[in-house]
Design an enzyme around this catalytic site. Structure first.
Site, PDB file in Angstrom:
ATOM      1  CG  HIS A 168      44.167  37.498  28.496  1.00  0.00           C
ATOM      2  ND1 HIS A 168      43.072  37.236  29.286  1.00  0.00           N
ATOM      3  CD2 HIS A 168      43.723  37.423  27.217  1.00  0.00           C
ATOM      4  CE1 HIS A 168      42.029  37.032  28.516  1.00  0.00           C
ATOM      5  NE2 HIS A 168      42.396  37.142  27.255  1.00  0.00           N
ATOM      6  CD  GLU A 179      37.830  43.618  35.996  1.00  0.00           C
ATOM      7  OE1 GLU A 179      38.579  42.630  35.978  1.00  0.00           O
ATOM      8  OE2 GLU A 179      37.139  43.957  35.029  1.00  0.00           O
ATOM      9  CG  ASP A 190      42.322  43.246  35.801  1.00  0.00           C
ATOM     10  OD1 ASP A 190      43.515  43.502  35.558  1.00  0.00           O
ATOM     11  OD2 ASP A 190      41.518  42.861  34.942  1.00  0.00           O
ATOM     12  CB  CYS A 249      34.724  35.464  37.517  1.00  0.00           C
ATOM     13  SG  CYS A 249      35.021  37.198  37.214  1.00  0.00           S
TER      14      CYS A 249
HETATM   15  C1  PEP Z   1      39.910  39.327  36.631  1.00  0.00           C
HETATM   16  O1  PEP Z   1      40.454  40.409  36.427  1.00  0.00           O
HETATM   17  O2  PEP Z   1      39.986  38.698  37.709  1.00  0.00           O
HETATM   18  C2  PEP Z   1      39.140  38.680  35.574  1.00  0.00           C
HETATM   19  C3  PEP Z   1      38.432  37.608  35.803  1.00  0.00           C
HETATM   20  O3  PEP Z   1      39.217  39.227  34.338  1.00  0.00           O
HETATM   21  P1  PEP Z   1      40.485  39.049  33.371  1.00  0.00           P
HETATM   22  O4  PEP Z   1      41.400  38.025  33.988  1.00  0.00           O
HETATM   23  O5  PEP Z   1      39.931  38.622  32.057  1.00  0.00           O
HETATM   24  O6  PEP Z   1      41.065  40.411  33.338  1.00  0.00           O
HETATM   25 MG    MG Z   2      39.977  41.562  34.706  1.00  0.00          MG
END
Ligand code: PEP
Ligand code: MG
Length: 585
Positions: free
Chosen positions: A191, A432, A456, A503
């Site tokens: 993150h 995810e 994820d 995403c």
């Molecule tokens: C992901 O898991 O790809 C995602 C976009 O969410 P995050 O990176 O915030 O866990």
């Molecule tokens: Mg995620």
């Protein structure tokens, strides 16, 4: 000069001085003081020495009571260091003569004295060098105070070097002060790395041992493109990176020229390109880079750096501002994804296995008050524009049903209170978890859209912690199992005729984005704003047919090594020279 290789977490190049944020030790800043501040500075230093003496005396008294003679001897040694003329008087003299702050000067004197001891032949005296560290750190702690370890206090431009950083640290980074950062921990899609990229802070992570090598105030170059860090560069290295920085900035400017063009392949297939944001502060950047709305609003940031919780009104104002700024494009608000690598200190408890624990939708479904406040705010903001809700980390149908039940309750409350809100709001889920991907055909009938969270998904499919630098080489976005699962999800979405977006960070990498396009029908891709122009450029340079050919071939390969080799050698050949993957990657 020391050159080290880590993981490039956020593109860009930073050149500056090191701010060592070693929370197990102390971070010391250097700054000049005015002539009329000298006496105050000396007084501050004397008080820190007096405080330290008081503290050591107290411990000495305790030792006396317990008749621990060995310990008493050590304490006496420590007290002598405190009275050492070289350490104390030299520091005072240097504050006066050099007009530099006390902690910086003191640390230099301490280092010098310690080195004298460490070079001595006598082993006993060499050992005393370590005592100087103990006593010196005690004085430093009293000088600095514990609270000063916050990045928000950084008042000069610097590059942060740290064992690890929390998302809350990144939020506090002032862009005009933090030129870049380097951490020992972390992976490309942790993150903290994602946030660094969002805030356009060049960063290299996973650099084991850097704390030992980095000296306070040393010069450092951070190359977030290659994942390289250079401490105390030579003149040649310095010139080389200055040039690289200029080229990087030039490319970014060039890419921006196509920001208002469509993201359409040469054979006419278009993809909507949207931004991932963490706070409303990123709205201007996302708009500058040509985002067609927000494909992922990570709302965890609203909960960071505070003890209390954001009120419904705070949520509402931020979502309203976002949705109005991007009109008529949609804004997808992801409900709170606390836990895992996004620890919200006031909410998450310590868990043995946070990635598999009470995270995301699981947390929201347990803490209904927090969930309901957020849903109320989203629904109300929906009255002002095109807003959608997205639930994170769904692993089964029941979670969607339960979340929707709560949503209906919230709608009833709003209706009863006569508050305007968006009644027919679209509901989507993040794909995810492997579980959600495998049953995507079932889930597709329960929602309006999917958004594939590859960060994820890769972590859970490959059982590789996305934040752990020791297994970073196993975190392979192009692993056959990941690609097959994504293809399965795309097929399920197409069959159920619902929209699907990607995403996760894969969508922001030109090579992987190209492969994703070839895997199946993708309606939109959402990524941190900085990546939008380069992905647009890639899409405008490829035909959907070529992308499909490439992906079909890749799906016949059996290992990620074969796939990576094929992709890096063969794929760029299909494009004109203008499409320079090395520069875009
Ligand atoms: C992901 O898991 O790809 C995602 C976009 O969410 P995050 O990176 O915030 O866990
Ligand atoms: Mg995620």
């Amino acid at each position: 000069m020391i050159k080290l290789a880590g993981i490039g977490a956020s593109r860009g190049i930073a050149i500056g001085k090191i701010y060592l944020l070693d929370r197990s030790r102390m971070c010391v800043l250097k700054y000049e003081i005015q002539k009329d501040e000298i006496n105050k500075e000396i007084q501050r230093f004397k008080e820190a020495v007096a405080e330290s003496t008081k503290y050591l005396n107290k411990i000495k008294e305790k030792a006396k009571k317990n008749l621990d003679s060995k310990f008493l001897g050590i304490m006496n040694g420590h007290m002598m260091i405190l009275q050492d003329d070289l350490l104390v008087s030299e520091t005072i003299d240097r504050i006066k003569n050099e007009r530099i702050n006390a902690e910086w000067v003191f640390q230099k004197s301490m280092k010098r004295l310690r080195n004298i001891f460490l070079k001595m032949d006598d082993e006993y005296l060499r050992e005393r060098g370590k005592d100087i560290d103990h006593v010196g750190n005690l004085i430093l702690r009293n000088l600095i105070g514990h609270d000063q370890e916050s990045i928000a206090d950084l008042n000069e431009k610097a590059i942060i070097v740290s064992r690890d950083l929390a998302p809350s640290d990144v939020v506090q980074m002032k862009k005009d002060k933090v030129l870049g950062f380097v951490t020992e921990a972390g992976g490309k899609t942790s993150h903290v790395s994602i946030m660094a990229a969002s805030f356009e802070i060049p960063a290299v992570v996973g650099l084991n041992g850097i704390i030992e090598k980095a000296g306070l105030g040393d010069s450092i170059i951070v190359d977030g493109i290659e994942g390289v860090v250079i401490i105390n560069p030579t003149k040649e290295e310095f010139k080389h990176y200055l040039k690289k920085l200029q080229i990087f900035e030039y490319h970014n400017k060039e890419l921006l020229k196509i920001k208002d063009f469509k993201a359409e392949t040469t054979d006419g297939f278009s993809v909507k390109l949207m931004a991932n944001i963490e706070t409303n502060l990123e709205i201007p950047l996302a708009k500058r880079q040509g985002a067609q709305g927000v494909g992922l609003f990570r709302t965890e940031c609203l909960f960071l750096n505070r003890q209390d919780l954001p009120s419904e009104e705070e949520h509402f104002q931020i979502y309203k501002e976002t949705v109005e700024s991007f009109a008529p494009h949609p804004v997808i608000i992801r409900t709170l994804d606390a836990g895992g690598d996004k620890i919200v200190p006031q909410l998450n408890k310590i868990e043995a296995n946070p990635a598999l624990g009470l995270r995301a939708i699981r947390y929201s479904l347990k803490q209904l008050n927090i969930f309901k406040e957020q849903l109320r705010a989203i629904l109300r903001a929906g009255h002002f524009g095109n807003i959608k809700i997205m639930y994170p980390l769904i692993s089964g149908l029941e979670e969607i049903q339960k979340a929707n039940e709560i949503l209906e309750e919230v709608k009833e409350d709003l209706s009863r209170d006569g508050i305007p809100f968006k009644k027919n709001i679209e509901i989507g889920i993040m794909i995810e978890t492997p579980s959600a991907a495998v049953i995507a055909d079932v889930l597709a009938h329960a929602v309006d859209f999917f958004s594939i969270g590859t960060n994820d998904l890769i972590q859970y499919v490959l059982a590789v912690d996305r934040t752990n630098e020791m297994v970073a080489s196993l975190y392979q976005p192009l692993h056959p199992s990941v690609l097959r699962l994504i293809q399965l999800v795309l097929k399920s979405a197409e069959k159920a005729n619902i929209e699907v977006s990607v995403c996760g960070s894969m969508g922001g990498n030109p090579l992987s984005a190209l492969i994703l396009l070839g895997l199946g029908k993708i309606d939109s891709m959402s990524m941190y704003a900085h990546s939008l122009p380069k992905i647009k450029k890639m899409i405008r340079n490829v035909s959907l047919k070529d992308a499909k050919d490439i992906s079909s071939h890749i799906l016949t390969l059996s290992s990620f090594k074969e796939i990576n080799d094929y992709v890096s050698a063969e794929v760029p050949k299909r494009f004109s020279d203008d499409m320079n993957f090395a520069d875009l990657n």
